[in-house]
Design an enzyme around this catalytic site. Structure first.
Site, PDB file in Angstrom:
ATOM      1  N   SER A 183      17.182   3.949  -8.328  1.00 55.64           N
ATOM      2  CA  SER A 183      18.559   4.036  -8.801  1.00 55.64           C
ATOM      3  C   SER A 183      19.475   2.959  -8.243  1.00 55.64           C
ATOM      4  CB  SER A 183      19.120   5.418  -8.489  1.00 55.64           C
ATOM      5  OG  SER A 183      18.919   5.753  -7.135  1.00 55.64           O
ATOM      6  N   HIS A 211      16.519   7.554 -14.394  1.00 52.03           N
ATOM      7  CA  HIS A 211      17.140   6.346 -14.953  1.00 52.03           C
ATOM      8  C   HIS A 211      16.318   5.705 -16.065  1.00 52.03           C
ATOM      9  CE1 HIS A 211      20.447   6.228 -12.090  1.00 52.03           C
ATOM     10  NE2 HIS A 211      19.572   6.702 -11.237  1.00 52.03           N
ATOM     11  N   LYS A 239      22.108  10.933 -17.379  1.00 55.03           N
ATOM     12  CA  LYS A 239      22.238   9.476 -17.310  1.00 55.03           C
ATOM     13  C   LYS A 239      22.134   8.917 -18.736  1.00 55.03           C
ATOM     14  CE  LYS A 239      21.989   9.766 -12.656  1.00 55.03           C
ATOM     15  NZ  LYS A 239      21.048  10.025 -11.571  1.00 55.03           N
TER      16      LYS A 239
HETATM   17  C1  LIG Z   1      21.105  10.907 -10.427  1.00 49.16           C
HETATM   18  C2  LIG Z   1      19.745  11.167  -9.951  1.00 49.16           C
HETATM   19  C3  LIG Z   1      19.292  12.474  -9.723  1.00 49.16           C
HETATM   20  C4  LIG Z   1      20.220  13.644  -9.806  1.00 49.16           C
HETATM   21  O1  LIG Z   1      20.508  13.974 -11.129  1.00 49.16           O
HETATM   22  P1  LIG Z   1      21.894  14.698 -11.468  1.00 49.16           P
HETATM   23  O2  LIG Z   1      21.682  15.224 -12.842  1.00 49.16           O
HETATM   24  O3  LIG Z   1      22.945  13.652 -11.385  1.00 49.16           O
HETATM   25  O4  LIG Z   1      22.077  15.779 -10.461  1.00 49.16           O
HETATM   26  C5  LIG Z   1      17.970  12.659  -9.382  1.00 49.16           C
HETATM   27  N1  LIG Z   1      17.133  11.611  -9.231  1.00 49.16           N
HETATM   28  C6  LIG Z   1      17.537  10.343  -9.414  1.00 49.16           C
HETATM   29  C7  LIG Z   1      16.559   9.227  -9.242  1.00 49.16           C
HETATM   30  C8  LIG Z   1      18.859  10.077  -9.762  1.00 49.16           C
HETATM   31  O5  LIG Z   1      19.268   8.828  -9.900  1.00 49.16           O
END
Ligand SMILES: *Cc1c(COP(=O)(O)O)cnc(C)c1O
Length: 389
Positions: A183, A211, A239
Site C-alpha cells: 500500500s 489495492h 479502494k
Molecule cells: C486499506 C487496507 C486494508 C484495510 O481495509 P479497510 O477496508 O480500509 O479497512 C487492509 N489491507 C490493506 C493492504 C490495505 O491497504
C-alpha cells in the site's frame, strides 16, 4: 482526569509526537473521494484517495445504495448469525465468490476487520505465520491476536523466506501471508514464488488484494495466473471498488470455519444495506468491464517514466500507487505543502506507517484523471524538485 499517572502518560506522549513532527490530525478536507477535494474550501487535485477507478461517485453505486436503503432501511439490525441477514448480502457473497473463482465468500464491514478475523481464526499458538515485513497493520494485529509465532521476512525476499521456512520446518501448522500490492510502495508480491514455497512446506497461502481488486480485475493472483494456488483471498470494497467493507473468498470449508470462528464477524452488527447495495453494483461493474483498470495502470506507467526523468525516486512501484521517496519526515511534509500550493493534494507518509528514514509522498492515481490533470501533476513536481528536494 483523576488519575495523575494517566494524565502524565497521555500528555507526555502527545508532546513527544508534536516534537518529532509525528502528531496526526484530520485535515480539513471535504469531498475527499472526489477528483477535486476541498481543503479549507479550496479545490485541489486529489491524488491521495484510494478511489482508483473513480467508482465512489458512480451513478450505479449511488443507485445501488439508495435502492437498498429504500428496501431495507438504514441498519441490518443484528449480527448476521442472529437476524442481521438480507437477501442482498447473500447475493453479494455469491457474486464475490464467482469473481474470485472460489466456492464461497464472506463479507466483513472493513478490510481491517477481515484481516483481523482471518488471521486470528486461521492461526493459533501451534501456527507459525510467515509475514512480509511491509504487510498492512491489520494483518500484523490479527497475527498478534492469534497468539501464533510471528516470523517476519524481509520485504519480497523469497530466499529469506525459504530459509525461515526451512528453520521452522517442524512447526505443526504454517501460514504465509502477504499484501499483493503493497500500500505504501505500490510494488507487487511474487505470488507464484510464494505458492511454490507453500507447496514445498505444506503452508496455507493468504493474500490481501486490497489495492489490486478492480484495478487488476479480480486481483494480482489472477493476473499472475496463480489464483487457484491461493488458499485465502482477501479483497476490499473500500479502494478500487469505490465503496466500503471487504470479503474473504476461499473454499467452502474455510468459509464455514470463518463463519464459526471469526470474532469480528460473529460479534458485530452486520453492515448496513446501503453498503451492500453499493458493493453489489460495484462488483457487477468490474465484472462486466474486466479491463476497467487499464487506464489507471497506463497512467501509472506514464507517471513513473516522467518522474524518473525528473530524477525522482519512485522505488519499486508498478501500480497506480507511486511513492516519491524523500527520507526525512519534515522534508516530506514540506514537499506535500509545496504541492498543495500548486493545486495538487498528495499524502505525506511518515513513520510509523513506513520504516524510519523512508518518509515519502504517496501519489495515488485515478482513472478519471485527464491528460491535463497529469500535466498539472508533472508541473507541480518540477517546481517541487527545485523548491524542496
Ligand atoms: C486499506 C487496507 C486494508 C484495510 O481495509 P479497510 O477496508 O480500509 O479497512 C487492509 N489491507 C490493506 C493492504 C490495505 O491497504
Amino acid at each position: 482526569m483523576s488519575f495523575a499517572g494517566y494524565e502524565n502518560h497521555i500528555g507526555n506522549s502527545l508532546r513527544e509526537l508534536r516534537e518529532s513532527g509525528l502528531f496526526r490530525q484530520i485535515p480539513p478536507v471535504d469531498h475527499g473521494a472526489d477528483k477535486f477535494l476541498l481543503l479549507d474550501g479550496k479545490p485541489l487535485l486529489n491524488l491521495a484517495s484510494n478511489n482508483y477507478l473513480g467508482l465512489a461517485g458512480h451513478p450505479a453505486l449511488k443507485a445501488g445504495a439508495v435502492s437498498a436503503v429504500e428496501k431495507y432501511g438504514a441498519s441490518s439490525g443484528a449480527s448476521r448469525l442472529i437476524s442481521g441477514n438480507f437477501a442482498l448480502a447473500d447475493e453479494l457473497e455469491t457474486e464475490a465468490a464467482a469473481f474470485k473463482d472460489t466456492e464461497a465468500a464472506l463479507f466483513f464491514g472493513a478490510g481491517f476487520a477481515a484481516n483481523v478475523a482471518v488471521m486470528s481464526a486461521l492461526a493459533d499458538r501451534q501456527t507459525v505465520v510467515f509475514a512480509d515485513r511491509l504487510n498492512h497493520a491489520s494483518i500484523i494485529d490479527g497475527v498478534r491476536l492469534s497468539g501464533a509465532r510471528h516470523v517476519r521476512y524481509a520485504h519480497n525476499d523469497l530466499s529469506a523466506l525459504a530459509a525461515l521456512m526451512e528453520k521452522h520446518a517442524s512447526a505443526t501448522r504454517k501460514l504465509v501471508v502477504t499484501d499483493t500490492v503493497f500500500s505504501m510502495d505500490g510494488d507487487l508480491a511474487d505470488l507464484r514464488g510464494l505458492a511454490d514455497l507453500c507447496d514445498r512446506h505444506d503452508a496455507l497461502l493468504v493474500v490481501d488484494e486490497a489495492h489490486a481488486t478492480g484495478v487488476m480485475g479480480p486481483g494480482l493472483a489472477h493476473v499472475q495466473g496463480v489464483a487457484d494456488r491461493v488458499d485465502v483471498h482477501m479483497s476490499t470494497f473500500s479502494k478500487g471498488l469505490g465503496s466500503s467493507g471487504a470479503f474473504v473468498a476461499a473454499n467452502r470449508q474455510i468459509i464455514d470455519f470463518l463463519r464459526n470462528r471469526a470474532r469480528p464477524f460473529i460479534f458485530s452488527t452486520f453492515p448496513p444495506p446501503a453498503v451492500i447495495g453499493a458493493n453489489l453494483a460495484a462488483l457487477r461493474l468490474v465484472r462486466e468491464t474486466p479491463d476497467m483498470g487499464k487506464r489507471v495502470l497506463a497512467l501509472g506507467d506514464q507517471a513513473r517514466t516522467r518522474l524518473r526523468k525528473m530524477g525522482l525516486d519512485t522505488g519499486e512501484s508498478a501500480t497506480p500507487i507511486i511513492p516519491v521517496m524523500i527520507g526525512d519526515s519534515e522534508h516530506a511534509l514540506a514537499a506535500r505543502d509545496a504541492l498543495m500550493r500548486q493545486g495538487v493534494y498528495v499524502g505525506a507518509v511518515r513513520p510509523p506507517t513506513v520504516p524510519q528514514g523512508t518518509a515519502r509522498l504517496r501519489i495515488s492515481l485515478r482513472a478519471d484523471l485527464t491528460d491535463n490533470d497529469m500535466e498539472t501533476l508533472y508541473a507541480a513536481l518540477t517546481g517541487l524538485h527545485e523548491e524542496v528536494l
